[in-house]
Design an enzyme around this catalytic site. Structure first.
Site, PDB file in Angstrom:
ATOM      1  N   ASP A  75      24.831  50.921 -20.205  1.00 27.82           N
ATOM      2  CA  ASP A  75      24.997  52.360 -20.430  1.00 27.82           C
ATOM      3  C   ASP A  75      24.310  53.171 -19.328  1.00 27.82           C
ATOM      4  O   ASP A  75      24.519  54.373 -19.214  1.00 27.82           O
ATOM      5  CB  ASP A  75      24.375  52.763 -21.784  1.00 27.82           C
ATOM      6  N   LYS A  87      35.019  50.284 -28.648  1.00 26.03           N
ATOM      7  CA  LYS A  87      34.427  49.514 -27.549  1.00 26.03           C
ATOM      8  C   LYS A  87      34.693  48.021 -27.754  1.00 26.03           C
ATOM      9  O   LYS A  87      35.026  47.306 -26.810  1.00 26.03           O
ATOM     10  CB  LYS A  87      32.918  49.800 -27.457  1.00 26.03           C
ATOM     11  N   GLN A  90      24.080  52.168 -29.714  1.00 20.70           N
ATOM     12  CA  GLN A  90      24.871  53.360 -30.006  1.00 20.70           C
ATOM     13  C   GLN A  90      23.954  54.488 -30.494  1.00 20.70           C
ATOM     14  O   GLN A  90      23.154  54.292 -31.408  1.00 20.70           O
ATOM     15  CB  GLN A  90      25.937  53.032 -31.065  1.00 20.70           C
TER      16      GLN A  90
END
Ligand code: NAP
Length: 291
Positions: free
Chosen positions: A119, A52, A96
């Site tokens: 997200d 990422k 994460q």
């Protein structure tokens, strides 16, 4: 049979984003800034976050990786989230997953400012998505929609079977495929580990989106001729011939299922790269909304 080439399409998307970022730079505007918080030393998570960060560099975004130890307490993580919420320089950030067991994941995701939740995991954004409102769509389902759209895969009136009901892939995917619009307007069946006679269900599907994480779960006899197959699964399987000692395997028996499919995503090179591209897209959106 057409391969839904996520690697190529994600590169196209990254090029489009880079062009927009270059324009921002030319105008002297601030470029998007994504932060990623990682708690612990899980190998797969570190690999994902590394990809990422590299993707941010590739399109000209700023990025910050926040590494916290495996023993981080919930309070410490919540404090870090509050700091990121308040930091005007950060446009969006991700936590994460998975988190270590001492931390309540729901509590953490609820603490993220919805306007920075690139997200799309915060209940406010999830709810907006379910209500067809403009919002951050979770990156993996968003990537699958984008792939279908760019290849012109017909979804209207089709029977879509989603395997797996996780909050980050299966559940949102089932909502999105049933919404009004394109891609969407499908009749959706959401299956999970308690589903009985799954072969009977998948063999009636026009579109199968498999997100359970069991290598080679979906076999040719479970699929009808001409079906569209989207393989979300990513499992590390031991492989003596690979320098890493493992290879990445999807949920689909690609060799045999691809002979029956009209469209199919490979693993690797299908849904995975699309997920990262859509995270970048959400971050760009977050920046634009803050201007
Ligand atoms: P998850 O949280 O691991 O949950 C798996 C889901 O599969 C659950 O809903 C489970 O049912 C269901 N399931 C398990 N065994 C089943 C069976 N035999 N028949 C039908 N359903 C079954 O799911 P996830 O986080 O969405 O991950 C799924 C896979 O996608 C993993 O391999 C993951 O690494 C991969 N993934 C890939 C990307 C990408 O970018 N390509 C992104 C995210 C995840 P229950 O709910 O009943 O337990």
């Amino acid at each position: 049979m057409t391969i839904l080439d996520g690697k190529k399409v994600s590169n196209d998307i990254k090029n489009e984003i880079k062009q927009q970022v270059d324009k921002m730079k030319d105008k002297g505007e601030k470029v998007p800034h994504l932060a990623a918080v990682i708690v612990g030393n899980d190998g797969a998570s570190l690999t994902y976050v590394g990809s990422k960060v590299r993707a941010c560099e590739r399109v000209g975004f700023e990025s910050t990786m926040v590494r916290m130890s495996n023993t981080t307490s919930e309070i410490e993580l919540l404090d870090k989230i509050e700091e990121l919420n308040q930091n005007d320089d950060i446009d969006g950030f991700i936590i994460q997953l998975p988190l270590p067991p001492q931390i309540n994941t729901q509590k953490v995701l609820m603490a993220v400012d919805p306007s920075k939740d690139v997200d799309g995991f915060h209940p406010e954004n999830f709810g907006k998505m379910a209500l067809d409102m403009s919002t951050f769509i979770p990156a993996t389902p968003f990537g699958i929609l984008e792939l279908m759209e760019r290849y012109g895969v017909e979804t209207k009136g089709k029977h879509t079977v989603v395997i797996g009901r996780s909050h980050i892939v299966g559940r949102p995917m089932s909502i999105l495929m049933g919404r009004k619009g394109f891609p969407g307007n499908s009749t959706v069946t959401l299956t999970h580990s308690h589903t009985k006679n799954i072969t009977q269900i998948t063999s009636q599907a026009d579109i199968i989106i498999s997100a359970l994480g069991v290598p080679n779960f979906l076999k040719a006899e479970m699929v009808k001729d001409g079906a569209v197959i989207v393989d979300v699964g990513i499992t590390r399987v031991p492989d003596e011939n690979s320098p890493k000692g493992y290879k990445i395997t999807g949920d689909v028996d690609f060799e045999n299922v691809s002979k029956k499919a009209s469209y199919i995503t490979p693993v690797p090179g299908g849904v995975g790269p699309m997920t990262i591209a859509m995270l970048l897209k959400n971050t760009l959106l977050a920046r634009e909304q803050r201007m």
